[in-house]
Scaffold this active site. Structure first.
Site: not given
Ligand code: ADP
Length: 190
Positions: A14, A89, A128, A134, A146
């Site tokens: 996204k 969400r 990532r 993160r 998640r």
């Protein structure tokens, strides 16, 4: 005005596609994840509140997210439109978004959903995590949480837009440029 919801599980791309949409269509990016990370970096009370949820891969409570989005829309002047990324969400967030937009004479033009198989999502997020810094990208257990939260709480949002005839799905695997071309074809149809 063009107001898009870019939808998909964590790791669907996204953020990457948002950048390309912004470059081509001049829209305002509204990523709730980015806004929370900005608050975290600035050490605000909102950032501290969000951190506990984010680090666990859980959702920040609806009322907190909704207020933050409302503030962002209210302080953004003369936008050609928004890309909502990572928001809404939950169905409650989608209903709140419709309400706040209609109050301002705005509406969602459509939702574009990126579909990516789970195994690829996990690979992408772990990759990532090597550079993103993160906490929620770095452990498989958190990534699983998640994805599960997405399936349980976020997936119904797709049905919400489907009922409004605004749902479009695209396969989010392949070359970034080719995925973008498909997104652009949907946008150009609005
Ligand atoms: P990703 O899509 O890769 O999971 P995001 O940057 O969109 O990453 O979100 C990171 C975290 O921020 C989420 O796991 C959640 O804790 C919080 N968050 C972001 N957007 C929302 C939202 N709309 N509602 C609740 N929590 C959110």
């Amino acid at each position: 005005m063009l107001n898009l919801v870019l939808f998909g599980p964590p790791g669907a791309g996204k953020g990457t596609q948002s950048e390309k949409i912004i470059a081509s269509y001049g829209l305002t990016h509204l990523s709730t994840g980015d806004l929370f990370r900005k608050h975290l970096g600035e050490g605000t009370a909102l950032g501290a509140l969000a951190k506990g949820f984010m680090d666990q891969g859980r959702l920040v409570p609806d009322e907190v997210v909704i207020q933050m989005v409302e503030d962002k829309i209210a302080t953004t002047k003369d936008s050609k439109g928004f890309i909502f990324d990572g928001f809404p969400r939950t169905t409650a967030q989608a209903e709140a978004l419709d309400a706040m937009l209609s109050k301002n004479g705005m509406k969602i033009s459509g939702m574009i959903a990126l579909e990516v198989p789970q195994a690829i999502l996990k690979e992408r997020i772990l990759e990532r995590g090597k550079t993103s810094g993160r906490v929620d990208d770095q452990e498989e257990a958190k990534i699983n949480t998640r994805i599960q939260v997405y399936l349980d709480e976020t997936l119904p949002v797709a049905a919400y837009y489907e009922r409004q005839g605004k749902f479009h799905q695209i396969v989010g695997v392949g070359k970034i440029e080719e995925i973008f071309d498909q997104i652009a074809a949907v946008i150009d149809g609005y």
